[in-house]
Design a protein around this motif. Structure first.
Motif, PDB file in Angstrom:
ATOM      1  N   MET A   1     117.193 -44.706 -90.919  1.00 29.51           N
ATOM      2  CA  MET A   1     118.099 -43.712 -91.469  1.00 29.51           C
ATOM      3  C   MET A   1     117.471 -42.318 -91.431  1.00 29.51           C
ATOM      4  O   MET A   1     118.158 -41.330 -91.154  1.00 29.51           O
ATOM      5  CB  MET A   1     118.493 -44.075 -92.895  1.00 29.51           C
ATOM      6  CG  MET A   1     119.643 -43.262 -93.430  1.00 29.51           C
ATOM      7  SD  MET A   1     120.264 -43.865 -94.988  1.00 29.51           S
ATOM      8  CE  MET A   1     120.826 -45.481 -94.539  1.00 29.51           C
TER       9      MET A   1
ATOM     10  N   GLY B   1     114.216 -53.841 -95.182  1.00 28.70           N
ATOM     11  CA  GLY B   1     114.756 -52.730 -95.963  1.00 28.70           C
ATOM     12  C   GLY B   1     114.032 -51.435 -95.665  1.00 28.70           C
ATOM     13  O   GLY B   1     114.661 -50.374 -95.504  1.00 28.70           O
ATOM     14  N   VAL B   2     112.711 -51.500 -95.574  1.00 33.78           N
ATOM     15  CA  VAL B   2     111.928 -50.312 -95.216  1.00 33.78           C
ATOM     16  C   VAL B   2     112.269 -49.868 -93.791  1.00 33.78           C
ATOM     17  O   VAL B   2     112.413 -48.668 -93.516  1.00 33.78           O
ATOM     18  CB  VAL B   2     110.417 -50.585 -95.378  1.00 33.78           C
ATOM     19  CG1 VAL B   2     109.582 -49.488 -94.741  1.00 33.78           C
ATOM     20  CG2 VAL B   2     110.071 -50.740 -96.839  1.00 33.78           C
TER      21      VAL B   2
ATOM     22  N   LEU C   1     115.512 -48.007 -93.892  1.00 37.14           N
ATOM     23  CA  LEU C   1     115.348 -46.650 -94.420  1.00 37.14           C
ATOM     24  C   LEU C   1     114.692 -45.718 -93.399  1.00 37.14           C
ATOM     25  O   LEU C   1     115.095 -44.550 -93.266  1.00 37.14           O
ATOM     26  CB  LEU C   1     114.522 -46.686 -95.702  1.00 37.14           C
ATOM     27  CG  LEU C   1     115.209 -47.271 -96.921  1.00 37.14           C
ATOM     28  CD1 LEU C   1     114.235 -47.364 -98.076  1.00 37.14           C
ATOM     29  CD2 LEU C   1     116.420 -46.450 -97.304  1.00 37.14           C
TER      30      LEU C   1
END
Length: 89
Positions: A21, A14-15, A18
């Protein structure tokens, strides 16, 4: 113990998603954006596989294969568009 490892892996990917992104938004040129999109596809595949392990079902593994195929084709198409100006010759 496996649940803790799954939660840790979910958090790590998840990190990573991000951070990709952020690179996608703030990338200095289109090559960085293409690499960020490709890495985001890989992170999504990893998250789908982890979710399939957590749920104990095989449907997410098939979904990850579909995402992998679509991600590969989209990366190639975007690279061809950047290099040549059109996708279909």
């Amino acid at each position: 113990m496996i649940a803790a490892a799954l939660y840790f892996a979910f958090a790590c990917f998840g990190v990573g998603l991000l951070l990709c992104m952020v690179r996608l938004i703030a990338g200095p040129d289109s090559a960085d954006r293409i690499l960020a999109l490709d890495t985001m596809v890989i992170n999504v595949i990893a998250l789908l596989v982890l979710y399939g392990i957590a749920e104990g079902t095989q449907i997410y593994f098939e979904a990850s294969m579909l995402v992998a195929m679509v991600g590969f084709v989209s990366t190639v198409a975007y690279c061809r568009f950047v290099l040549r100006g059109d996708i279909i010759e």
